[in-house]
Scaffold this motif. Structure first.
Motif: not given
Length: 405
Positions: A282-290, A346-347, A352-353
């Motif tokens: 459901h939630r990945g390693p990187f957030a697409a929300r700031g 941001k995330d 590093g992504a």
């Protein structure tokens, strides 16, 4: 030769007549029918359904193309309650086994004089055979609206899509019965002819701010039958499925057992003999929300994903579209419902992504064509809200890329 033909005809007639006593027509006594994948979907299939009252002796009858008939007994699952899922549902599941890969079967549910209509499903292909799957981010709200039209649009455009993946948050308020009813409306008829695999989100298990009732995700666990892999301490909300050239690894990213899931993820990646490793959470390693930072997911899962060669991670939670890459792993976040957040790099950037594609206030479905040598993903716009960016029209391709072996 004549005797063999006669035997086949007899078997087909038996399958057609046995479940239906004289004068009894197909009944609607079975509701919320849903197919989900076993760990070995090339040779077996889960069929689950609801009844308004408890009944014994229920079974699934399947008929192969050559007329072979199988009868698979059902077991009663933990059903739903009005308090935790908005309605009382008696839930049953049958495991149909001994099937042939890449084969279409007819099936119906039987309980005494009550029978369902005939439906069909197709078993998964062998490891070397290509297939198409469809993936969706959060549905969550208004499932009888945008998510339903998104799913219908996806199936209509890609009728060969034989497997459906969903990244969690299938409902918003798990104690509201109407939301589950809307969800099953959105899953019908696709979920009765194609297997659905869903990762559990935070809303189904009340990992949300404010008052919430779910009975430990009772609705989700009742409706979605997860595969079993025999891993020590495994829960049915995290599992793996080998489908054609892909191993699909499903995680519970809001679970209380992330350390154990990490061990399962490592085992699943290291032992994979299929061409591709796809991870659904459901939630990945990187957030697409700031304003989010998915540090906990990175802590437990990012290292194994990179070290042991995951190819693609599919997630939701952030209600926007984003594609990013890091250390050879591709990350895709998406939403299929009408709830949206603004997106940010941001995330990704701070950890590093590299974010290479994004969209906001835009619902999509993803069509993946998977062969032993290529994995091609096309994200198609299915709905645009006011202020949607970029200006990609409904029905057009938002994103397209190919991974190669």
């Amino acid at each position: 030769m004549r005797s063999r033909v006669a035997m086949t005809v007899t078997m087909v007639l038996a399958a057609l007549l046995l479940p239906v006593p004289s004068g009894v027509a197909a009944s609607s006594g079975f509701t919320r029918i849903l197919l989900t994948s076993t760990a070995t979907p090339a040779t077996s299939q889960y069929v689950s359904w609801s009844r308004s009252r408890a009944a014994s002796g229920q079974r699934v009858v399947t008929v192969a193309p050559d007329g072979t008939v199988r009868t698979s007994p059902a077991v009663r699952k933990t059903g739903t309650t009005k308090r935790t899922a908005g309605s009382t549902q008696y839930r049953y599941v049958a495991r149909v086994s001994g099937l042939t890969p890449s084969t279409r079967y007819r099936y119906r549910i039987v309980s005494g004089s009550t029978v369902s209509s005939w439906r069909t499903f197709r078993t998964a292909p062998r490891a070397g055979e290509p297939f198409t799957l469809l993936s969706f981010g959060d549905t969550q709200v208004d499932n009888a609206g945008v998510p339903e039209s998104t799913i219908d649009r996806a199936v209509k455009r890609y009728p060969s899509g034989e497997l459906m993946l969903q990244a969690g948050d299938v409902v918003n308020k798990p104690w509201v019965g109407r939301e589950w009813a809307d969800l099953h409306r959105a899953l019908t008829p696709s979920g009765q002819s194609r297997s659905w695999i869903s990762s559990i989100g935070n809303h189904e298990q009340c990992k949300v701010p404010g008052p919430c009732r779910s009975g430990s995700a009772r609705g989700f666990r009742s409706y979605f039958q997860g595969a079993s892999n025999g891993f020590d301490g495994q829960r049915r909300t995290w599992f793996r499925v080998d489908h054609g050239p892909a191993r699909i690894i499903v995680l519970d990213s809001f679970g209380s057992d992330l350390k154990r899931q990490r061990a399962f993820l490592i085992d699943s990646l290291r032992t994979n003999r299929r061409a591709w490793s796809i991870v659904l959470m459901h939630r990945g390693p990187f957030a697409a929300r700031g304003d989010r930072d998915n540090a906990e997911i990175r802590r437990w899962f990012l290292g194994p994903l990179e070290k042991y060669g995951a190819d693609l991670v599919l997630s939701g939670h952030d209600h926007s579209y984003a594609r990013a890459t890091k250390a050879g792993v591709t990350y895709v976040t998406s939403v299929s419902g009408p709830k949206y957040y603004d997106t940010s790099a941001k995330d990704f950037r701070e950890n590093g992504a590299r974010r290479v594609k994004w969209a906001e206030r835009t619902s999509t479905f993803q069509a993946l064509r998977i062969t032993p040598t290529t994995l091609r993903l096309r994200a198609v716009v299915s709905h645009r809200a006011k202020g949607a960016k970029p200006a990609t029209a409904v029905g057009r391709t938002l994103d397209l890329f190919t991974l190669r072996r």
